[in-house]
Scaffold this motif. Structure first.
Motif, PDB file in Angstrom:
ATOM      1  N   ALA A 119       0.732  -1.015   0.002  1.00 34.93           N
ATOM      2  CA  ALA A 119      -0.034   0.063  -0.012  1.00 34.93           C
ATOM      3  C   ALA A 119       0.809   1.256   0.033  1.00 34.93           C
ATOM      4  CB  ALA A 119      -1.103  -0.173   1.299  1.00 34.93           C
ATOM      5  N   ASP A 120       0.575   2.425  -0.663  1.00 37.56           N
ATOM      6  CA  ASP A 120       1.198   3.507  -0.847  1.00 37.56           C
ATOM      7  C   ASP A 120       1.541   4.061   0.524  1.00 37.56           C
ATOM      8  OD1 ASP A 120      -1.226   4.282  -0.139  1.00 37.56           O
ATOM      9  OD2 ASP A 120      -1.405   5.480  -2.111  1.00 37.56           O
ATOM     10  N   ARG A 121       0.621   4.032   1.407  1.00 40.96           N
ATOM     11  CA  ARG A 121       0.842   4.342   2.997  1.00 40.96           C
ATOM     12  C   ARG A 121       1.748   3.767   3.672  1.00 40.96           C
ATOM     13  NH1 ARG A 121      -4.467   2.066   3.254  1.00 40.96           N
ATOM     14  NH2 ARG A 121      -4.304  -0.032   4.207  1.00 40.96           N
ATOM     15  N   ASP A 122       2.226   2.544   3.197  1.00 38.09           N
ATOM     16  CA  ASP A 122       3.325   1.713   3.858  1.00 38.09           C
ATOM     17  C   ASP A 122       4.650   1.897   2.999  1.00 38.09           C
ATOM     18  OD1 ASP A 122       1.326   0.908   5.613  1.00 38.09           O
ATOM     19  OD2 ASP A 122       0.771  -0.746   4.447  1.00 38.09           O
ATOM     20  N   PHE A 123       4.713   2.459   1.838  1.00 34.31           N
ATOM     21  CA  PHE A 123       5.833   2.539   1.183  1.00 34.31           C
ATOM     22  C   PHE A 123       6.885   3.540   1.563  1.00 34.31           C
ATOM     23  CE2 PHE A 123       8.447   4.167  -2.555  1.00 34.31           C
ATOM     24  CZ  PHE A 123       8.971   3.017  -2.905  1.00 34.31           C
ATOM     25  N   ARG A 124       8.279   3.179   1.948  1.00 31.74           N
ATOM     26  CA  ARG A 124       9.209   4.010   2.473  1.00 31.74           C
ATOM     27  C   ARG A 124      10.321   3.816   1.199  1.00 31.74           C
ATOM     28  NH1 ARG A 124       5.182   5.082   4.500  1.00 31.74           N
ATOM     29  NH2 ARG A 124       4.633   5.490   6.529  1.00 31.74           N
ATOM     30  N   LEU A 125      10.982   4.943   0.872  1.00 31.85           N
ATOM     31  CA  LEU A 125      11.846   4.819  -0.175  1.00 31.85           C
ATOM     32  C   LEU A 125      13.249   3.903   0.361  1.00 31.85           C
ATOM     33  CD1 LEU A 125      12.010   8.377  -1.786  1.00 31.85           C
ATOM     34  CD2 LEU A 125      11.376   6.385  -2.802  1.00 31.85           C
ATOM     35  N   ALA A 126      13.310   4.137   1.822  1.00 34.84           N
ATOM     36  CA  ALA A 126      14.640   3.713   2.308  1.00 34.84           C
ATOM     37  C   ALA A 126      14.442   1.995   2.739  1.00 34.84           C
ATOM     38  CB  ALA A 126      14.726   4.240   3.636  1.00 34.84           C
ATOM     39  N   ASP A 127      13.004   1.703   2.558  1.00 37.05           N
ATOM     40  CA  ASP A 127      12.994   0.253   2.833  1.00 37.05           C
ATOM     41  C   ASP A 127      13.195  -0.590   1.606  1.00 37.05           C
ATOM     42  OD1 ASP A 127      12.114   0.677   5.297  1.00 37.05           O
ATOM     43  OD2 ASP A 127      10.176   0.736   5.220  1.00 37.05           O
ATOM     44  N   PHE A 128      13.127   0.215   0.559  1.00 39.40           N
ATOM     45  CA  PHE A 128      13.258  -0.439  -0.864  1.00 39.40           C
ATOM     46  C   PHE A 128      14.119   0.002  -1.706  1.00 39.40           C
ATOM     47  CE2 PHE A 128       8.961  -0.948   0.832  1.00 39.40           C
ATOM     48  CZ  PHE A 128       8.591  -2.162   0.694  1.00 39.40           C
ATOM     49  N   ARG A 129      15.482   0.262  -1.157  1.00 39.59           N
ATOM     50  CA  ARG A 129      16.615   0.999  -1.867  1.00 39.59           C
ATOM     51  C   ARG A 129      17.028   0.189  -3.117  1.00 39.59           C
ATOM     52  NH1 ARG A 129      19.421   4.576   0.405  1.00 39.59           N
ATOM     53  NH2 ARG A 129      18.895   4.060   2.399  1.00 39.59           N
ATOM     54  N   ASP A 130      16.894   0.861  -4.122  1.00 42.68           N
ATOM     55  CA  ASP A 130      17.440   0.511  -5.445  1.00 42.68           C
ATOM     56  C   ASP A 130      16.571  -0.505  -6.316  1.00 42.68           C
ATOM     57  OD1 ASP A 130      19.724   2.072  -5.820  1.00 42.68           O
ATOM     58  OD2 ASP A 130      21.124   1.099  -4.790  1.00 42.68           O
ATOM     59  N   GLN A 131      15.378  -0.592  -5.755  1.00 44.73           N
ATOM     60  CA  GLN A 131      14.310  -1.262  -6.235  1.00 44.73           C
ATOM     61  C   GLN A 131      13.406  -0.489  -7.384  1.00 44.73           C
ATOM     62  OE1 GLN A 131      13.586  -3.795  -2.103  1.00 44.73           O
ATOM     63  NE2 GLN A 131      12.274  -4.586  -3.824  1.00 44.73           N
ATOM     64  N   SER A 132      13.007  -1.163  -8.570  1.00 41.43           N
ATOM     65  CA  SER A 132      12.146  -0.364  -9.136  1.00 41.43           C
ATOM     66  C   SER A 132      10.684  -0.636  -8.746  1.00 41.43           C
ATOM     67  CB  SER A 132      12.183  -0.826 -10.607  1.00 41.43           C
ATOM     68  OG  SER A 132      13.461  -0.566 -11.329  1.00 41.43           O
ATOM     69  N   VAL A 133       9.935   0.487  -8.899  1.00 42.44           N
ATOM     70  CA  VAL A 133       8.596   0.441  -8.207  1.00 42.44           C
ATOM     71  C   VAL A 133       7.465   0.735  -9.346  1.00 42.44           C
ATOM     72  CG1 VAL A 133       7.040   1.565  -6.556  1.00 42.44           C
ATOM     73  CG2 VAL A 133       9.652   1.711  -6.326  1.00 42.44           C
ATOM     74  N   ILE A 134       6.518  -0.042  -9.296  1.00 49.68           N
ATOM     75  CA  ILE A 134       5.359   0.009 -10.381  1.00 49.68           C
ATOM     76  C   ILE A 134       4.164   0.689  -9.408  1.00 49.68           C
ATOM     77  CG2 ILE A 134       3.947  -1.157 -12.048  1.00 49.68           C
ATOM     78  CD1 ILE A 134       6.986  -1.335 -12.300  1.00 49.68           C
ATOM     79  N   VAL A 135       3.829   1.795  -9.913  1.00 49.90           N
ATOM     80  CA  VAL A 135       2.881   2.663  -9.146  1.00 49.90           C
ATOM     81  C   VAL A 135       1.401   2.684 -10.001  1.00 49.90           C
ATOM     82  CG1 VAL A 135       1.923   4.734  -8.471  1.00 49.90           C
ATOM     83  CG2 VAL A 135       4.383   4.141  -8.379  1.00 49.90           C
ATOM     84  N   TYR A 136       0.372   2.222  -9.080  1.00 54.35           N
ATOM     85  CA  TYR A 136      -0.964   1.987  -9.612  1.00 54.35           C
ATOM     86  C   TYR A 136      -1.828   3.094  -9.454  1.00 54.35           C
ATOM     87  CZ  TYR A 136       0.500  -2.525 -11.094  1.00 54.35           C
ATOM     88  OH  TYR A 136       1.171  -3.777 -11.379  1.00 54.35           O
ATOM     89  N   GLY A 137      -2.202   4.094 -10.095  1.00 56.89           N
ATOM     90  CA  GLY A 137      -2.905   5.560  -9.745  1.00 56.89           C
ATOM     91  C   GLY A 137      -2.404   6.628 -10.200  1.00 56.89           C
ATOM     92  N   ASN A 138      -2.775   7.663  -9.872  1.00 53.45           N
ATOM     93  CA  ASN A 138      -2.508   9.010 -10.315  1.00 53.45           C
ATOM     94  C   ASN A 138      -1.864  10.041  -9.053  1.00 53.45           C
ATOM     95  OD1 ASN A 138      -4.662  10.372  -9.506  1.00 53.45           O
ATOM     96  ND2 ASN A 138      -5.748   9.364 -11.233  1.00 53.45           N
ATOM     97  N   SER A 139      -1.667  11.226  -9.372  1.00 54.81           N
ATOM     98  CA  SER A 139      -1.237  11.899  -8.217  1.00 54.81           C
ATOM     99  C   SER A 139      -2.314  12.498  -7.141  1.00 54.81           C
ATOM    100  CB  SER A 139      -0.792  13.463  -8.998  1.00 54.81           C
ATOM    101  OG  SER A 139      -1.600  14.009  -9.663  1.00 54.81           O
ATOM    102  N   ASP A 140      -3.590  12.174  -7.665  1.00 53.45           N
ATOM    103  CA  ASP A 140      -4.678  12.530  -6.838  1.00 53.45           C
ATOM    104  C   ASP A 140      -5.053  11.353  -5.967  1.00 53.45           C
ATOM    105  OD1 ASP A 140      -5.215  15.067  -7.559  1.00 53.45           O
ATOM    106  OD2 ASP A 140      -6.604  14.214  -9.161  1.00 53.45           O
TER     107      ASP A 140
END
Length: 625
Positions: A491-512
Motif C-alpha cells: 500500500a502507498d501508505r506503507d511504502f518508504r524509499l529507504a525500505d526498498f533501496r534501488d528497487q524499481s517501483v510500479i505505481v498504480y494510480g495518479n497524483s490524486d
C-alpha cells in the motif's frame, strides 16, 4: 552446490491478506525465510531452503514443508549425482525469485578453463529438464538449459532473454569453462531464441545453431507490424524493432552459424530457414546448413543418446571447430542495436545512448593497441564508451570517428574512454547515471526489473482504490503465471524509499490517488491526475485516459518507476487492454490512449514516445494526436 533451495506456491483463499512464513529444519535449528504477505484470493511463489541429504546414490528422499499457519506438506525429493542430468536453482536479479535451469553434465571431469559450455534454449511448452534430456552427455563440455521463466514464458525475449543470460552467467560461475568455447543452440521457440540471443549478444558465442527456429513474429504466425503513414503507428512500429533480429542481421558476422531443420516441418516451415540462408549468404562466410529429408518438427532417426533434431553430431562437430573472439583479439567490431536497454555491449565498445530511440544504431570500428588508436564510423549513436584494458593506459588514445580526429584522449584507470556526439562533433565526456544509459534507458517494460515492487493507491475514492488494488493483484498473478516470478504488493501508505533501496517501483494510480506520488514522481515533466495528462506546456484532458509511463527513480542510479495510471476510473480500467507481459508487445517511455481505442484501434492513442536522453521533454521523441 553449497545450498539447495525449493519453491512453493502458497494460495490464500480467504478474503483478507495473509502473512505466511515457510520454514525448513536444517538439522541445526530452523532456517526461516522472511514473512510474506499474500493478498486475498491470490497466490505467491515463495522460496525455502532444503536440507542437504547425505546419500550414497541417486534416488529420492522424504521431506516436509511447514507453514507458519500450521499446515504441513509431505515432499518426495528426487536426488541426483553430479554425473546425472539434474536441476540447479538461483535467485534472479529481476525479481529475487527462485528460478531453475537444467544441466546435462559432461561425462568427464575438467579443470577450470578446459571444458566447453553449451547453452540450450527450449521450445514452446517444453520444460528445461526435457530440453537437457534431449542431449547425450558430451565428454568435452557441459550443457545448461535455461527456462525462459516458463515453458512458454516470453519467447526468449524480454525477461526470457534476461533469464538466458542469468543462466549463462551462473553456469560459467559453476563450471568455469573455456571462455572461448561458449555455444548457443535451441529448438523451435528456442530456435527463435537462438536467432534472437545470437543477434543481440553476438560477442558471447563462438557459434550458434538454431534448430527448427523461426526468426521473428512478423515471419511466423502473422504477428508482424504493418507499414503505415500514421505518425503514431510509425513510432510504435519502431518500438517493435527490438523484437526483430533482421534489423541487426549483420551482428551474425561475429560467430559461426549452423542451421538445422527438417524439410517436412509443418510447425515451423522450412521456408523460414531457407530465407535466412539466403539473407545471410549475402555477407556471412561461416554458415553451414542441413535440411533433414523427411524430418518433421521433432524427429529422432537413430538409437544413439539424444534426439537427432537437436543433438546432431555434425552440429557439435561444427561447434568444436569454433572459438569465441575475445575483446583484445577483436580488431574490427561491427555492432548494431535498436535499444541499449536490450543490447548495448559488444567486445570493447558499448552504445550508451541513441539519437532516435528504437531505430537501428551502428558502430563499425577498428582498434589498434600498438598505435593506441580507434577509428571508424557510427550511425544513430550519441554516446558510447570504449573499454580498452588491453591498451597501454599511460598513452593517450587517438580517435578517428566519422571523419573527425580527436588527439590525446586519456584512457582511464578502468580502461574506459567515453565520447559524446554534439552539434560540433565528437567530444570527450562521461556517462551520467542521472541520464539514460543501458542499465536505465527507459522503455516501459524495463521498469519490471531490479527486484521491482507493486505499490497500490489508498488516497483516492473507494472505486479508484479498489481498481488500484485489483490491478496490482492481477499483474502479480499474471507475472507469476507467465513469468514464474514473485512480486511484493504494498500500500502507498506503507511504502518508504529507504525500505526498498534501488528497487524499481510500479505505481498504480495518479497524483490524486497515490499518497507517495511526490516521493517518486514529483519532478516528472508529465503528470497525471483526474483532469488529464499534464505536459510542460499544455494538457490532454478527459476522464478516460489510460497512461503507461516510465521515469528514473529519483534516489537511485539504477532503479526506475513504472506508472500504470488513468485520469479517471474509465481510463484506469482501460489499462487492462495493455498486455505488457507479452513478447513482441513494446511500449516506449510514454503511452497515452483514450477509451475510443477499444473500438477504433490506434486512432485512440493520443500520445506516445520517448523522453530525451536527460529524461526531459526538451528534445523528446514524442508524437501527439
Amino acid at each position: 552446490s553449497s545450498e539447495l533451495w525449493g519453491a512453493a506456491v502458497v494460495i490464500n483463499s480467504s478474503q483478507e491478506p495473509q502473512t505466511v512464513t515457510l520454514s525448513a529444519d536444517l538439522g541445526e535449528g530452523k532456517n526461516t525465510s522472511s514473512p510474506s504477505v499474500i493478498p486475498p484470493l491470490s497466490s505467491r511463489k515463495l522460496a525455502f531452503p532444503i536440507p542437504r541429504p547425505t546419500l550414497a546414490e541417486s534416488g529420492s528422499t522424504k521431506g516436509s514443508l511447514k507453514l507458519s499457519t500450521g499446515a504441513s506438506i509431505d515432499l518426495n525429493i528426487r536426488t541426483r549425482t553430479a554425473r546425472q542430468m539434474h536441476k540447479r536453482t538461483f535467485f534472479s536479479k529481476i525479481d529475487n525469485s527462485l528460478q531453475y535451469f537444467a544441466v546435462q553434465p559432461s561425462s568427464q571431469d575438467h579443470e577450470a578453463g578446459e571444458s566447453a559450455l553449451f547453452l540450450s534454449v527450449h521450445g514452446a511448452s517444453v520444460e528445461a529438464t526435457n530440453q537437457a534430456g534431449a542431449y547425450g552427455s558430451k565428454s568435452w563440455g557441459t550443457l545448461a538449459a535455461a527456462t525462459n521463466r516458463r515453458p512458454y514464458g516470453f519467447d526468449w525475449e524480454d525477461w526470457g532473454q534476461q533469464d538466458a543470460l542469468e543462466v549463462l552467467a551462473e553456469a560459467k560461475r559453476i563450471y568455469q569453462p573455456d571462455e572461448q568455447r561458449i555455444y548457443l543452440t535451441g529448438h523451435s521457440m528456442g530456435g527463435h531464441g537462438t536467432w534472437y540471443l545470437g543477434s543481440m549478444h553476438p560477442d558471447q558465442w563462438a557459434a550458434i545453431a538454431p534448430c527448427a527456429g523461426w526468426v521473428h513474429f512478423g515471419l511466423y504466425g502473422g504477428g508482424g507490424v504493418d507499414a503505415s503513414d500514421d505518425p503514431i503507428e510509425t513510432l510504435l512500429a519502431r518500438a517493435y524493432n527490438v523484437s526483430n533480429p533482421l534489423k541487426v542481421i549483420r551482428n551474425y558476422k561475429q560467430h559461426g552459424i549452423y542451421v538445422l531443420h527438417g524439410d517436412a516441418d509443418r510447425t515451423v516451415p522450412i521456408s523460414l530457414a531457407r530465407d535466412m540462408r539466403e539473407k545471410l549468404g549475402e555477407f556471412h562466410k561461416d554458415l553451414d546448413f542441413h535440411e533433414e529429408p523427411g524430418g518433421g518438427h521433432w524427429y529422432d532417426m537413430t538409437d544413439d543418446p539424444g534426439a537427432d533434431c537437436v543433438d546432431y553430431p555434425p552440429l557439435f562437430q561444427f561447434f568444436a571447430r569454433h572459438r569465441r573472439t575475445m575483446p583484445a583479439e577483436a580488431k574490427n567490431v561491427e555492432f548494431w542495436t535498436c535499444s541499449p536497454s536490450v543490447a548495448s555491449q559488444n567486445q570493447w565498445v558499448e552504445v550508451q545512448q541513441q539519437g532516435i530511440a528504437g531505430a537501428p544504431s551502428m558502430v563499425n570500428l577498428e582498434q589498434s593497441a600498438p598505435l593506441s588508436r580507434v577509428k571508424g564510423e557510427t550511425k544513430n549513436v550519441t554516446l558510447m564508451t570504449f573499454t580498452l584494458n588491453h591498451f597501454d593506459k599511460s598513452r593517450s588514445l587517438k580517435l578517428v570517428l566519422d571523419g573527425q580526429t580527436i588527439e590525446d584522449l586519456p584512457i582511464g584507470a578502468d580502461g574506459k574512454v567515453t565520447v559524446r556526439k554534439t552539434g560540433a562533433g565528437w567530444v570527450a565526456d562521461q556517462a551520467k547515471t542521472s541520464d539514460k544509459y543501458p542499465a536505465r534507458n527507459g522503455w516501459f517494460k524495463k521498469a519490471f526489473d531490479n527486484n521491482f515492487v507493486f505499490v497500490y493507491a489508498t488516497g483516492g475514492t473507494d472505486e479508484e482504490n479498489a481498481w488500484s488494488y485489483a490491478k496490482a493483484r492481477f499483474d502479480s498473478q499474471a507475472w507469476w503465471y507467465r513469468g514464474n516470478g514473485d512480486v511484493e504488493i504494498i500500500a502507498d501508505r506503507d511504502f518508504r524509499l529507504a525500505d526498498f533501496r534501488d528497487q524499481s517501483v510500479i505505481v498504480y494510480g495518479n497524483s490524486d490517488t497515490v499518497t507517495c506520488w511526490d516521493a517518486l514522481l514529483k519532478d516528472s515533466p508529465v503528470q497525471i491526475d483526474r483532469k488529464g495528462v499534464h505536459l510542460p506546456t499544455d494538457r490532454i484532458g478527459g476522464d478516460d485516459l489510460a497512461v503507461l509511463m516510465v521515469r528514473p527513480r529519483p534516489d537511485s542510479d539504477t532503479a526506475q518507476v513504472g506508472v500504470v495510471s488513468g485520469s479517471g476510473v474509465k481510463g484506469q480500467k482501460l489499462t487492462m487492454a495493455f498486455n505488457y507481459f507479452l513478447a513482441g508487445v513494446h511500449f516506449p517511455d510514454l503511452f497515452v490512449a483514450d477509451s475510443s481505442m477499444l473500438i477504433e484501434g490506434s486512432s485512440g492513442v493520443r500520445m506516445a514516445g520517448w523522453f530525451a536522453n536527460d529524461w526531459s521533454m526538451n528534445g523528446a521523441d514524442m508524437v501527439r494526436r
